[in-house]
Scaffold this motif. Structure first.
Motif, PDB file in Angstrom:
ATOM      1  N   ALA A 228       0.818  -1.215   0.000  1.00 18.78           N
ATOM      2  CA  ALA A 228       0.000   0.000   0.000  1.00 18.78           C
ATOM      3  C   ALA A 228       0.848   1.260   0.000  1.00 18.78           C
ATOM      4  O   ALA A 228       0.356   2.344  -0.388  1.00 18.78           O
ATOM      5  N   LEU A 229       2.117   1.160   0.389  1.00 13.61           N
ATOM      6  CA  LEU A 229       3.002   2.330   0.354  1.00 13.61           C
ATOM      7  C   LEU A 229       3.049   2.953  -1.044  1.00 13.61           C
ATOM      8  O   LEU A 229       3.166   4.168  -1.191  1.00 13.61           O
ATOM      9  N   ASP A 230       2.957   2.112  -2.060  1.00  7.88           N
ATOM     10  CA  ASP A 230       3.038   2.595  -3.439  1.00  7.88           C
ATOM     11  C   ASP A 230       1.772   3.319  -3.896  1.00  7.88           C
ATOM     12  O   ASP A 230       1.742   3.884  -4.993  1.00  7.88           O
ATOM     13  N   HIS A 231       0.723   3.298  -3.068  1.00  9.77           N
ATOM     14  CA  HIS A 231      -0.565   3.868  -3.470  1.00  9.77           C
ATOM     15  C   HIS A 231      -1.024   4.996  -2.559  1.00  9.77           C
ATOM     16  O   HIS A 231      -2.119   5.527  -2.751  1.00  9.77           O
ATOM     17  N   ILE A 232      -0.199   5.383  -1.591  1.00  3.31           N
ATOM     18  CA  ILE A 232      -0.551   6.477  -0.688  1.00  3.31           C
ATOM     19  C   ILE A 232      -0.435   7.811  -1.415  1.00  3.31           C
ATOM     20  O   ILE A 232       0.542   8.069  -2.124  1.00  3.31           O
ATOM     21  N   GLN A 233      -1.442   8.649  -1.212  1.00  6.49           N
ATOM     22  CA  GLN A 233      -1.388  10.040  -1.645  1.00  6.49           C
ATOM     23  C   GLN A 233      -1.518  10.939  -0.418  1.00  6.49           C
ATOM     24  O   GLN A 233      -2.086  10.520   0.606  1.00  6.49           O
ATOM     25  N   PRO A 234      -0.976  12.153  -0.479  1.00  7.22           N
ATOM     26  CA  PRO A 234      -1.058  13.045   0.681  1.00  7.22           C
ATOM     27  C   PRO A 234      -2.492  13.200   1.183  1.00  7.22           C
ATOM     28  O   PRO A 234      -3.415  13.414   0.403  1.00  7.22           O
ATOM     29  N   GLY A 235      -2.661  13.062   2.493  1.00  6.89           N
ATOM     30  CA  GLY A 235      -3.982  13.160   3.098  1.00  6.89           C
ATOM     31  C   GLY A 235      -4.668  11.828   3.296  1.00  6.89           C
ATOM     32  O   GLY A 235      -5.734  11.764   3.923  1.00  6.89           O
ATOM     33  N   ASP A 236      -4.080  10.751   2.791  1.00  7.52           N
ATOM     34  CA  ASP A 236      -4.676   9.425   2.976  1.00  7.52           C
ATOM     35  C   ASP A 236      -4.542   8.951   4.422  1.00  7.52           C
ATOM     36  O   ASP A 236      -3.599   9.313   5.135  1.00  7.52           O
ATOM     37  N   MET A 237      -5.481   8.109   4.816  1.00 13.25           N
ATOM     38  CA  MET A 237      -5.417   7.436   6.107  1.00 13.25           C
ATOM     39  C   MET A 237      -5.583   5.944   5.845  1.00 13.25           C
ATOM     40  O   MET A 237      -6.602   5.516   5.283  1.00 13.25           O
ATOM     41  N   LEU A 238      -4.572   5.153   6.195  1.00 12.30           N
ATOM     42  CA  LEU A 238      -4.646   3.712   6.004  1.00 12.30           C
ATOM     43  C   LEU A 238      -5.762   3.136   6.869  1.00 12.30           C
ATOM     44  O   LEU A 238      -5.865   3.445   8.065  1.00 12.30           O
ATOM     45  N   VAL A 239      -6.607   2.308   6.281  1.00 14.37           N
ATOM     46  CA  VAL A 239      -7.708   1.658   6.993  1.00 14.37           C
ATOM     47  C   VAL A 239      -7.561   0.166   6.721  1.00 14.37           C
ATOM     48  O   VAL A 239      -7.871  -0.305   5.616  1.00 14.37           O
ATOM     49  N   ILE A 240      -7.064  -0.575   7.706  1.00 16.67           N
ATOM     50  CA  ILE A 240      -6.568  -1.933   7.486  1.00 16.67           C
ATOM     51  C   ILE A 240      -7.426  -2.956   8.203  1.00 16.67           C
ATOM     52  O   ILE A 240      -7.532  -2.952   9.437  1.00 16.67           O
ATOM     53  N   ASN A 241      -8.056  -3.832   7.426  1.00 18.52           N
ATOM     54  CA  ASN A 241      -8.786  -4.964   7.996  1.00 18.52           C
ATOM     55  C   ASN A 241      -7.802  -6.116   8.161  1.00 18.52           C
ATOM     56  O   ASN A 241      -7.428  -6.778   7.193  1.00 18.52           O
ATOM     57  N   ALA A 242      -7.391  -6.338   9.404  1.00 17.89           N
ATOM     58  CA  ALA A 242      -6.494  -7.439   9.739  1.00 17.89           C
ATOM     59  C   ALA A 242      -7.229  -8.516  10.524  1.00 17.89           C
ATOM     60  O   ALA A 242      -6.622  -9.284  11.269  1.00 17.89           O
ATOM     61  N   PHE A 243      -8.543  -8.541  10.377  1.00 26.01           N
ATOM     62  CA  PHE A 243      -9.416  -9.553  10.985  1.00 26.01           C
ATOM     63  C   PHE A 243      -9.351  -9.559  12.508  1.00 26.01           C
ATOM     64  O   PHE A 243      -9.689 -10.560  13.148  1.00 26.01           O
ATOM     65  N   GLY A 244      -8.921  -8.434  13.101  1.00 24.30           N
ATOM     66  CA  GLY A 244      -8.893  -8.344  14.558  1.00 24.30           C
ATOM     67  C   GLY A 244      -7.936  -9.298  15.224  1.00 24.30           C
ATOM     68  O   GLY A 244      -7.981  -9.482  16.448  1.00 24.30           O
ATOM     69  N   TYR A 245      -7.023  -9.879  14.462  1.00 25.18           N
ATOM     70  CA  TYR A 245      -6.145 -10.937  14.979  1.00 25.18           C
ATOM     71  C   TYR A 245      -5.165 -10.378  16.007  1.00 25.18           C
ATOM     72  O   TYR A 245      -4.507  -9.362  15.768  1.00 25.18           O
ATOM     73  N   ASN A 246      -5.059 -11.067  17.151  1.00 28.27           N
ATOM     74  CA  ASN A 246      -4.222 -10.569  18.235  1.00 28.27           C
ATOM     75  C   ASN A 246      -2.879 -11.278  18.355  1.00 28.27           C
ATOM     76  O   ASN A 246      -2.110 -11.005  19.283  1.00 28.27           O
ATOM     77  N   GLY A 247      -2.569 -12.162  17.418  1.00 28.67           N
ATOM     78  CA  GLY A 247      -1.341 -12.940  17.533  1.00 28.67           C
ATOM     79  C   GLY A 247      -0.137 -12.329  16.839  1.00 28.67           C
ATOM     80  O   GLY A 247       1.003 -12.729  17.103  1.00 28.67           O
ATOM     81  N   ARG A 248      -0.352 -11.348  15.943  1.00 25.85           N
ATOM     82  CA  ARG A 248       0.741 -10.725  15.199  1.00 25.85           C
ATOM     83  C   ARG A 248       0.461  -9.235  15.034  1.00 25.85           C
ATOM     84  O   ARG A 248      -0.688  -8.828  14.813  1.00 25.85           O
ATOM     85  N   ALA A 249       1.510  -8.423  15.108  1.00 23.58           N
ATOM     86  CA  ALA A 249       1.384  -6.993  14.849  1.00 23.58           C
ATOM     87  C   ALA A 249       1.441  -6.757  13.345  1.00 23.58           C
ATOM     88  O   ALA A 249       2.364  -7.211  12.669  1.00 23.58           O
ATOM     89  N   ILE A 250       0.479  -6.028  12.819  1.00 26.23           N
ATOM     90  CA  ILE A 250       0.411  -5.752  11.395  1.00 26.23           C
ATOM     91  C   ILE A 250       1.349  -4.619  11.001  1.00 26.23           C
ATOM     92  O   ILE A 250       1.792  -4.524   9.854  1.00 26.23           O
ATOM     93  N   MET A 251       1.659  -3.735  11.939  1.00 25.68           N
ATOM     94  CA  MET A 251       2.581  -2.636  11.662  1.00 25.68           C
ATOM     95  C   MET A 251       3.288  -2.229  12.946  1.00 25.68           C
ATOM     96  O   MET A 251       2.832  -2.561  14.052  1.00 25.68           O
ATOM     97  N   GLY A 252       4.401  -1.515  12.769  1.00 27.26           N
ATOM     98  CA  GLY A 252       5.137  -0.957  13.886  1.00 27.26           C
ATOM     99  C   GLY A 252       5.691   0.390  13.512  1.00 27.26           C
ATOM    100  O   GLY A 252       5.205   1.057  12.591  1.00 27.26           O
ATOM    101  N   ASP A 253       6.768   0.799  14.195  1.00 26.48           N
ATOM    102  CA  ASP A 253       7.283   2.145  13.972  1.00 26.48           C
ATOM    103  C   ASP A 253       7.855   2.338  12.566  1.00 26.48           C
ATOM    104  O   ASP A 253       7.786   3.426  12.003  1.00 26.48           O
TER     105      ASP A 253
END
Length: 229
Positions: free
Chosen positions: A92-117
Motif C-alpha cells: 500500500a506504500l506505493d498507493h498512498i497520496q497526501p492526506g490518505d489514512m490507512l484503513v486496514i482490515n487485519a481480521f482483529g487478529y491478536n497474535g501478530r502486529a500488522i505494523m510498527g514504527d
C-alpha cells in the motif's frame, strides 16, 4: 531506530523489496476528498460528527488510539490482509497520496502486529496522516514519539508474516462498518467514524447545528452554576 531487515533503506526512505506482489489485488483509481474538505472536518470531534451522521458509521469501541491525544482526519485508503500478515500493507506504500489514512482490515487478529514504527515512518513519509488497524500493532512508545496517529485493537511484539494475499483500494469492514476508498475518516480519543464522501456537505451542515446546540446547553449549565443559592 529499529528497521526491519525486509527493507533496504537509503537516505530518502525509498522502499526496495524483493517480495512479489502477484497475489495483491489493487483497485483502479478512486475519488479522494479535496484537502479543504478534510480541513473542514478537522474542526469537529468524532462524537459530534457521529451525532451529525445519525450515529452510524462508527466501528465498535475496541479500536482505540495507541497513544493519548492521537487524532487525524483523512481519506480512506482501505487495505485487506490475511490475519497475521502485512504484505498488502507494505504494498500500500506505493498507493498512498497526501492526506490518505490507512484503513486496514487485519481480521482483529491478536497474535501478530500488522505494523510498527518502521511502517508508521513510511506512511508519514509518503503523505499519510494516520492508520486505523482492525488488528494489533507494536512499537507504541516510538510511534508516540513520532506523533503518528495509530488506532488499533491492541499491542503485541510478535511480527507479521509477509505472504499475502490481500487487496488495496477495495471496500473493507472495520469494526462492523463498511469503508469505501475515499470515505472521510475522522479519529480522536473517543474513537473513529467513517463518512461517505457523498454525504460530506450534509454532515458538515448538521454538525454545525449540533455544536451550536451543545454550546447553548453548556451556557445553560454555566448560568445555573452562577445562580444564587
Amino acid at each position: 531506530m529499529r528497521i526491519s531487515s525486509h527493507f533496504r533503506i537509503n537516505n530518502h526512505l525509498e522502499r526496495e523489496t524483493d517480495v512479489s506482489s502477484e497475489n495483491i489485488r489493487v483497485s483502479p483509481a478512486w475519488t479522494r476528498p479535496a484537502p479543504l474538505l478534510l480541513e473542514a472536518f478537522r474542526a469537529y470531534s468524532v462524537a459530534n460528527l457521529g451525532d451529525a451522521v445519525g450515529r452510524l458509521g462508527i466501528p465498535d469501541g475496541g479500536i482505540v488510539p495507541i497513544w493519548a491525544g492521537a487524532s487525524a482526519v483523512g481519506s480512506a485508503l482501505p487495505v485487506l490482509t490475511v490475519a497475521g500478515d502485512n504484505k498488502s500493507v507494505i504494498d500500500a506504500l506505493d498507493h498512498i497520496q497526501p492526506g490518505d489514512m490507512l484503513v486496514i482490515n487485519a481480521f482483529g487478529y491478536n497474535g501478530r502486529a500488522i505494523m510498527g514504527d518502521n511502517l508508521a515512518q513510511r506512511f508519514e513519509f509518503h503523505g499519510a496522516v494516520g492508520a486505523v488497524v482492525d488488528g494489533y500493532v507494536r512499537d507504541r512508545s516510538i510511534i508516540e514519539e513520532l506523533k503518528f496517529p495509530v488506532f488499533a485493537r491492541g499491542l503485541t511484539p510478535a511480527g507479521p508474516f509477509k505472504n499475502g494475499p490481500g487487496t488495496i483500494g477495495e471496500a473493507v469492514a472495520i469494526g462492523g462498518v463498511v469503508v469505501n476508498p475515499g470515505d472521510i475518516v475522522a479519529a480522536d480519543d473517543d474513537g473513529i467514524i467513517f463518512i461517505p464522501i457523498d454525504r460530506a456537505a450534509e454532515v458538515l451542515a448538521e454538525v454545525t447545528k449540533i455544536v451550536e446546540l451543545e454550546a447553548s446547553k453548556d451556557a445553560e449549565v454555566q448560568a445555573m452554576r452562577h445562580q444564587p443559592a
